[in-house]
Design a protein around this motif. Structure first.
Motif, PDB file in Angstrom:
ATOM      1  N   PHE A   1      42.068  47.178  20.687  1.00  9.76           N
ATOM      2  CA  PHE A   1      41.264  46.245  21.471  1.00  9.76           C
ATOM      3  C   PHE A   1      41.319  46.705  22.922  1.00  9.76           C
ATOM      4  N   ASP A   2      40.201  46.580  23.624  1.00  9.73           N
ATOM      5  CA  ASP A   2      40.110  47.004  25.020  1.00  9.73           C
ATOM      6  C   ASP A   2      39.785  45.788  25.881  1.00  9.73           C
ATOM      7  N   SER A   3      40.125  45.869  27.157  1.00 10.04           N
ATOM      8  CA  SER A   3      39.823  44.775  28.081  1.00 10.04           C
ATOM      9  C   SER A   3      39.378  45.357  29.419  1.00 10.04           C
ATOM     10  N   THR A   4      38.587  44.563  30.146  1.00 13.33           N
ATOM     11  CA  THR A   4      38.094  44.976  31.460  1.00 13.33           C
ATOM     12  C   THR A   4      38.122  43.774  32.391  1.00 13.33           C
ATOM     13  N   GLN A   5      38.653  43.997  33.579  1.00 15.52           N
ATOM     14  CA  GLN A   5      38.724  42.953  34.604  1.00 15.52           C
ATOM     15  C   GLN A   5      37.741  43.297  35.714  1.00 15.52           C
ATOM     16  N   LYS A   6      37.046  42.273  36.244  1.00 11.91           N
ATOM     17  CA  LYS A   6      36.065  42.495  37.315  1.00 11.91           C
ATOM     18  C   LYS A   6      36.201  41.427  38.391  1.00 11.91           C
ATOM     19  N   ASN A   7      35.733  41.787  39.591  1.00 12.04           N
ATOM     20  CA  ASN A   7      35.746  40.835  40.713  1.00 12.04           C
ATOM     21  C   ASN A   7      34.384  40.126  40.809  1.00 12.04           C
ATOM     22  N   ASP A   8      34.191  39.328  41.863  1.00 13.58           N
ATOM     23  CA  ASP A   8      32.931  38.584  42.039  1.00 13.58           C
ATOM     24  C   ASP A   8      31.723  39.498  42.157  1.00 13.58           C
ATOM     25  N   ALA A   9      31.911  40.712  42.653  1.00 15.45           N
ATOM     26  CA  ALA A   9      30.795  41.658  42.802  1.00 15.45           C
ATOM     27  C   ALA A   9      30.488  42.383  41.496  1.00 15.45           C
ATOM     28  N   GLY A  10      31.237  42.078  40.436  1.00 12.97           N
ATOM     29  CA  GLY A  10      31.009  42.722  39.148  1.00 12.97           C
ATOM     30  C   GLY A  10      31.621  44.112  39.050  1.00 12.97           C
ATOM     31  N   GLU A  11      32.535  44.452  39.971  1.00  8.81           N
ATOM     32  CA  GLU A  11      33.188  45.767  39.970  1.00  8.81           C
ATOM     33  C   GLU A  11      34.534  45.691  39.264  1.00  8.81           C
ATOM     34  N   ILE A  12      34.861  46.739  38.533  1.00 16.66           N
ATOM     35  CA  ILE A  12      36.210  46.807  37.968  1.00 16.66           C
ATOM     36  C   ILE A  12      37.163  46.824  39.158  1.00 16.66           C
ATOM     37  N   CYS A  13      38.140  45.934  39.125  1.00 14.85           N
ATOM     38  CA  CYS A  13      38.928  45.709  40.338  1.00 14.85           C
ATOM     39  C   CYS A  13      40.438  45.742  40.090  1.00 14.85           C
ATOM     40  N   GLN A  14      41.147  45.659  41.198  1.00 16.07           N
ATOM     41  CA  GLN A  14      42.609  45.614  41.165  1.00 16.07           C
ATOM     42  C   GLN A  14      43.060  44.267  40.608  1.00 16.07           C
ATOM     43  N   TRP A  15      44.228  44.283  39.990  1.00 14.27           N
ATOM     44  CA  TRP A  15      44.806  43.076  39.417  1.00 14.27           C
ATOM     45  C   TRP A  15      46.238  42.964  39.908  1.00 14.27           C
ATOM     46  N   VAL A  16      46.841  41.814  39.688  1.00 14.78           N
ATOM     47  CA  VAL A  16      48.222  41.597  40.122  1.00 14.78           C
ATOM     48  C   VAL A  16      49.178  41.810  38.952  1.00 14.78           C
ATOM     49  N   ASN A  17      48.962  41.104  37.850  1.00 16.62           N
ATOM     50  CA  ASN A  17      49.839  41.204  36.680  1.00 16.62           C
ATOM     51  C   ASN A  17      49.076  41.820  35.511  1.00 16.62           C
ATOM     52  N   ASP A  18      49.786  42.567  34.686  1.00 14.67           N
ATOM     53  CA  ASP A  18      49.168  43.186  33.508  1.00 14.67           C
ATOM     54  C   ASP A  18      48.617  42.110  32.570  1.00 14.67           C
ATOM     55  N   PRO A  19      47.613  42.461  31.773  1.00 17.71           N
ATOM     56  CA  PRO A  19      47.058  41.495  30.823  1.00 17.71           C
ATOM     57  C   PRO A  19      48.113  40.990  29.840  1.00 17.71           C
TER      58      PRO A  19
END
Length: 181
Positions: free
Chosen positions: A109-127
């Motif tokens: 399974f894969d996951s993707t995180q995005k910001n308000d601009a719809g860009e793949i972005c930095q995160w604080v804690n791992d999924p």
């Protein structure tokens, strides 16, 4: 009787001839000067510049990503590999009860995180991946990428996969059923 004078003249002539043949010019009574060794100048050592330290490449996977915070998070079934090595292609087999797999499959399974601009972005804690698996149909397989969930299907049963990152829950609830073919 013979005079000693011719003998001494002859002796003197022999000595002069010997001296004359031994060195050419200069007085035979003064020794030749011994050559004085001359000092060869030693070149001054050229200092080798100290190389600048090579920067250690960053191992932070966040580097180079757009700034967060994460506002959207999605998960999907990424791959299914059969025990014989066959890779299934999307769309993966599914029915009204969810995706269909069989014991012996390896699924990711894969996951993707995005910001308000719809860009793949930095995160604080791992999924955080959650697998509801009452029948213990799958075993987690370790991996180095926290955005991938790797599972070995070990028996028949039904399981549900959900995930979240930085408090943002993926809207997908992925249902998978393992059955004997």
């Amino acid at each position: 009787m013979l005079s000693n004078y011719p003998k001494s003249s002859l002796s003197l002539a022999v000595v002069c001839a010997l001296l004359w043949s031994c060195g050419g010019g200069g007085s035979p009574t003064q020794p030749s000067p011994t050559p004085v060794p001359t000092a060869t100048p030693t070149p001054a050592p050229v200092p080798t510049p100290t190389p600048a330290p090579t920067p250690t490449p960053s191992t932070d996977p966040r580097e180079g990503l757009a700034p967060g915070p994460v506002t959207r998070f999605n998960i999907k079934l990424h791959s299914v590999r059969r025990a014989d090595g066959t890779e299934l292609e999307e769309p993966f087999p599914a029915d009204a009860e969810g995706y269909r797999v069989i014991p012996g499959d390896f699924i990711v399974f894969d996951s993707t995180q995005k910001n308000d601009a719809g860009e793949i972005c930095q995160w604080v804690n791992d999924p955080e991946w959650n697998v509801e698996d009452a029948n213990r149909a799958v075993d987690r397989r370790p991996g180095g990428n926290p955005f991938l969930l790797r599972l070995d299907v070990v028996r028949t049963g039904r399981f549900i996969v959900t995930a979240s990152v930085d408090g943002i829950r993926a809207p997908q609830v992925i249902v998978v059923r393992s059955r004997v073919p």
